[in-house]
Motif scaffolding. Structure first.
Motif, PDB file in Angstrom:
ATOM      1  N   PHE A 267      42.031 -52.558  -2.789  1.00 27.95           N
ATOM      2  CA  PHE A 267      41.603 -53.226  -1.804  1.00 27.95           C
ATOM      3  C   PHE A 267      42.000 -54.984  -2.245  1.00 27.95           C
ATOM      4  O   PHE A 267      41.593 -55.249  -3.307  1.00 27.95           O
ATOM      5  N   TYR A 268      42.217 -55.639  -1.102  1.00 31.38           N
ATOM      6  CA  TYR A 268      42.523 -56.763  -1.339  1.00 31.38           C
ATOM      7  C   TYR A 268      41.800 -57.813  -0.643  1.00 31.38           C
ATOM      8  O   TYR A 268      41.694 -57.624   0.652  1.00 31.38           O
ATOM      9  N   SER A 269      41.023 -58.953  -1.208  1.00 34.20           N
ATOM     10  CA  SER A 269      40.206 -59.871  -0.393  1.00 34.20           C
ATOM     11  C   SER A 269      40.339 -61.212  -0.820  1.00 34.20           C
ATOM     12  O   SER A 269      40.345 -61.689  -1.989  1.00 34.20           O
ATOM     13  N   ALA A 270      40.586 -62.229   0.177  1.00 33.81           N
ATOM     14  CA  ALA A 270      41.172 -63.620  -0.092  1.00 33.81           C
ATOM     15  C   ALA A 270      40.019 -64.203  -0.997  1.00 33.81           C
ATOM     16  O   ALA A 270      38.687 -64.146  -0.519  1.00 33.81           O
ATOM     17  N   GLY A 271      40.336 -64.982  -1.933  1.00 32.34           N
ATOM     18  CA  GLY A 271      39.345 -65.573  -2.568  1.00 32.34           C
ATOM     19  C   GLY A 271      38.523 -64.702  -3.627  1.00 32.34           C
ATOM     20  O   GLY A 271      37.811 -65.418  -4.427  1.00 32.34           O
ATOM     21  N   ILE A 272      38.745 -63.461  -3.732  1.00 35.33           N
ATOM     22  CA  ILE A 272      37.817 -62.514  -4.464  1.00 35.33           C
ATOM     23  C   ILE A 272      38.626 -61.982  -5.409  1.00 35.33           C
ATOM     24  O   ILE A 272      38.543 -61.826  -6.734  1.00 35.33           O
ATOM     25  N   THR A 273      39.605 -60.933  -4.958  1.00 37.99           N
ATOM     26  CA  THR A 273      40.569 -60.244  -5.746  1.00 37.99           C
ATOM     27  C   THR A 273      41.616 -61.060  -6.149  1.00 37.99           C
ATOM     28  O   THR A 273      42.232 -61.965  -5.793  1.00 37.99           O
ATOM     29  N   GLU A 274      42.554 -60.565  -7.401  1.00 39.28           N
ATOM     30  CA  GLU A 274      43.481 -61.149  -8.052  1.00 39.28           C
ATOM     31  C   GLU A 274      44.527 -60.310  -8.230  1.00 39.28           C
ATOM     32  O   GLU A 274      45.391 -60.279  -9.068  1.00 39.28           O
ATOM     33  N   ASN A 275      44.593 -59.013  -7.646  1.00 33.77           N
ATOM     34  CA  ASN A 275      45.514 -57.777  -7.619  1.00 33.77           C
ATOM     35  C   ASN A 275      46.894 -58.302  -7.429  1.00 33.77           C
ATOM     36  O   ASN A 275      47.673 -57.163  -7.652  1.00 33.77           O
ATOM     37  N   VAL A 282      48.643 -65.297   0.988  1.00 38.78           N
ATOM     38  CA  VAL A 282      48.813 -65.223   2.085  1.00 38.78           C
ATOM     39  C   VAL A 282      47.594 -65.124   2.845  1.00 38.78           C
ATOM     40  O   VAL A 282      47.172 -65.994   3.793  1.00 38.78           O
ATOM     41  N   LEU A 283      46.592 -64.331   2.279  1.00 39.66           N
ATOM     42  CA  LEU A 283      45.350 -63.894   3.124  1.00 39.66           C
ATOM     43  C   LEU A 283      44.499 -65.192   2.938  1.00 39.66           C
ATOM     44  O   LEU A 283      43.626 -65.472   3.755  1.00 39.66           O
ATOM     45  N   SER A 284      44.735 -66.074   1.970  1.00 42.39           N
ATOM     46  CA  SER A 284      43.823 -67.239   1.857  1.00 42.39           C
ATOM     47  C   SER A 284      43.881 -68.119   2.936  1.00 42.39           C
ATOM     48  O   SER A 284      43.097 -69.042   3.281  1.00 42.39           O
ATOM     49  N   LYS A 285      44.989 -68.192   3.574  1.00 43.78           N
ATOM     50  CA  LYS A 285      45.300 -68.924   4.654  1.00 43.78           C
ATOM     51  C   LYS A 285      44.924 -68.300   6.093  1.00 43.78           C
ATOM     52  O   LYS A 285      45.090 -68.855   7.113  1.00 43.78           O
ATOM     53  N   ALA A 292      40.005 -61.537   6.254  1.00 43.96           N
ATOM     54  CA  ALA A 292      41.145 -62.014   5.230  1.00 43.96           C
ATOM     55  C   ALA A 292      41.106 -60.736   4.144  1.00 43.96           C
ATOM     56  O   ALA A 292      40.780 -60.877   2.934  1.00 43.96           O
ATOM     57  N   TRP A 293      41.441 -59.677   4.630  1.00 43.68           N
ATOM     58  CA  TRP A 293      41.444 -58.374   3.555  1.00 43.68           C
ATOM     59  C   TRP A 293      42.595 -57.525   3.924  1.00 43.68           C
ATOM     60  O   TRP A 293      43.215 -57.261   5.211  1.00 43.68           O
ATOM     61  N   LEU A 355      50.944 -62.408   7.457  1.00 36.36           N
ATOM     62  CA  LEU A 355      51.871 -61.959   6.326  1.00 36.36           C
ATOM     63  C   LEU A 355      53.083 -61.931   7.028  1.00 36.36           C
ATOM     64  O   LEU A 355      54.361 -62.338   6.496  1.00 36.36           O
ATOM     65  N   TYR A 356      53.025 -61.724   8.500  1.00 35.99           N
ATOM     66  CA  TYR A 356      54.328 -61.822   9.053  1.00 35.99           C
ATOM     67  C   TYR A 356      55.015 -62.984   9.534  1.00 35.99           C
ATOM     68  O   TYR A 356      56.072 -63.016   8.965  1.00 35.99           O
ATOM     69  N   ALA A 357      54.075 -64.032   9.669  1.00 32.10           N
ATOM     70  CA  ALA A 357      54.624 -65.438   9.922  1.00 32.10           C
ATOM     71  C   ALA A 357      55.144 -66.006   8.589  1.00 32.10           C
ATOM     72  O   ALA A 357      55.976 -66.806   8.481  1.00 32.10           O
ATOM     73  N   ALA A 358      54.855 -65.653   7.606  1.00 33.88           N
ATOM     74  CA  ALA A 358      54.934 -65.943   5.931  1.00 33.88           C
ATOM     75  C   ALA A 358      56.227 -65.239   5.531  1.00 33.88           C
ATOM     76  O   ALA A 358      56.872 -65.393   4.401  1.00 33.88           O
ATOM     77  N   GLY A 359      56.687 -64.421   6.177  1.00 35.02           N
ATOM     78  CA  GLY A 359      57.971 -63.414   6.074  1.00 35.02           C
ATOM     79  C   GLY A 359      57.721 -62.650   4.756  1.00 35.02           C
ATOM     80  O   GLY A 359      58.604 -62.251   4.110  1.00 35.02           O
ATOM     81  N   GLU A 360      56.339 -62.060   4.611  1.00 31.48           N
ATOM     82  CA  GLU A 360      55.946 -61.336   3.390  1.00 31.48           C
ATOM     83  C   GLU A 360      55.781 -59.666   4.047  1.00 31.48           C
ATOM     84  O   GLU A 360      55.641 -59.006   3.223  1.00 31.48           O
ATOM     85  N   ALA A 361      55.565 -59.729   5.321  1.00 34.08           N
ATOM     86  CA  ALA A 361      55.184 -58.501   5.609  1.00 34.08           C
ATOM     87  C   ALA A 361      56.135 -57.216   5.370  1.00 34.08           C
ATOM     88  O   ALA A 361      55.653 -56.118   4.923  1.00 34.08           O
TER      89      ALA A 361
END
Length: 382
Positions: A267-275, A282-285, A292-293, A355-361
């Motif tokens: 599980f990924y959560s902006a500002g919480i996880t570092e995995n 990207v989630l931080s934005k 943001a998860w 994620l899509y806008a950042a080209g990472e999706a």
């Protein structure tokens, strides 16, 4: 609200949204995940237990300051939290008896405020602890290990054996991941064959009523042994084929035909996880923190492609054994020890757009089936 309290609130909001979205997905008849409704229903039950656990942990923070998650690995709480919740549940009745009832605490709080002109922190913590203990005493949470249940019973007409759909679950203490297991198991025990199978029709006895689900393996002679087996063979480090092979080896009259494991997380959560640094960045934005998860899960499956018949002789005998199929054409399937696997990702619409806008999706979701949560609905096959 201090920084730690704010981070905890954001984490609990995010995981609650993720599990709620996953439950919506599982309970949707149109869900592409499974062809068999009973399987999705079983997984949804365990998700409900996880939701109850997170609600309990959130309540616990109102009077206890300690809560740790596996930030760099699974994104789920560390195993110690699961053990503490289970320990609290076992002691709940005893501890509640030593705390005044809610009405008494409220009266004392009102009196304290009138006399001291300040907020009664100690009394508030007593109230929070009482509400927490009342909420966990009914054992609705996701525990360290949850014993098996038999969810369905049928008969294989080809060999006249009854077979069961059995499920159990565990929270892995090393990987800090919730694991859900389901197995389809044929039973050649003489006593169960006589009880369940109509020898004339090769179907289930019409007069037999089995009140499903049944706690434990349906076969009462093997139920305790099966519980002991599953508790010892549910670690994430064991591959599905290893577990299935051990089950086949340890029980002479049980024949595992299919084993499925659902691994929830990471599980990924902006500002919480570092995995995952890319996902985190990207989630931080994402504008709204509650969106943001990202929740991922993997479904692993191993099945028997053939059964080697047993043989009985005067001086020795061999039981029937399964030949499990491992897809050696797929290096990842071979590494996992499975016939097949599916990787899934659930993400809010706003986060997917980021994620899509950042080209990472495309890079992040390569090999995943992506499901987007939008306005209380899950959209798949994006």
């Amino acid at each position: 609200m201090n920084a730690e309290t704010d981070a905890a609130a954001r984490y609990f909001d995010a995981i609650a949204a993720a599990l709620s979205g996953l439950e919506i997905f599982m309970r949707d008849d149109r869900s592409p995940l499974y062809r068999h409704g009973i399987v999705a229903g079983i997984v949804a039950e365990y998700i409900s237990r996880l939701e109850a656990s997170f609600e309990s942990w959130r309540n616990r923070l109102a009077f206890m300051d300690r809560f740790r998650i596996s930030r760099a690995e699974s994104g789920f709480p560390v195993f110690q939290n699961v053990l503490e919740l289970e320990n609290d549940r076992r002691q709940a009745e005893q501890r509640i008896a030593n705390i005044p009832d809610a009405a008494t605490i409220r009266a004392e709080m009102a009196d304290f405020i009138l006399r001291h002109k300040e907020f009664p922190d100690a009394l508030q913590k007593s109230m929070a602890e009482r509400l927490y203990l009342e909420g966990i005493k009914d054992d609705d949470q996701f525990g360290p290990f949850m014993l098996a249940q038999t969810a369905n019973v049928s008969v294989n007409p080809e060999n006249m054996r009854p077979f069961y759909l059995v499920h159990w679950a565990a929270f892995d203490g090393t990987a800090n991941l919730p694991l859900i297991y389901m197995a389809t198991i044929e039973d050649s025990s003489d006593s169960m064959v006589r009880q369940i199978v109509d020898q004339k029709t090769g179907k289930m006895n019409e007069g037999l009523h089995i009140p499903l689900p049944v706690d434990g393996l349906l076969n009462p002679e093997l139920a305790h042994q099966f519980d002991a087996f599953t508790e010892k063979n549910s670690a994430y480090t064991l591959s599905p084929v290893t577990i299935a092979t051990n089950l086949d080896k340890d029980f002479e009259t049980l024949h595992p035909k299919q084993l499925r494991r659902v691994v929830l997380g990471p599980f990924y959560s902006a500002g919480i996880t570092e995995n995952n640094s890319t996902v985190t960045e990207v989630l931080s934005k994402v504008r709204r923190t509650e969106n943001a998860w990202l929740l991922t899960w993997t479904i692993q499956e191993v099945f028997s492609k053939a059964e080697k018949p047993g043989r009985r002789g005067l001086f020795s005998s061999e039981k029937a054994t399964q030949e499990f199929h491992i897809n050696t054409d797929d290096l990842e399937a071979a590494r996992q020890g499975v016939s097949s696997y599916e990787k899934h990702a659930l993400i809010p619409h706003e986060a997917y757009q980021a994620l899509y806008a950042a080209g990472e999706a495309q890079k992040i979701f390569e090999g995943y089936k992506v499901h987007i949560l939008s306005k209380g609905q899950v959209i798949s096959d994006v």
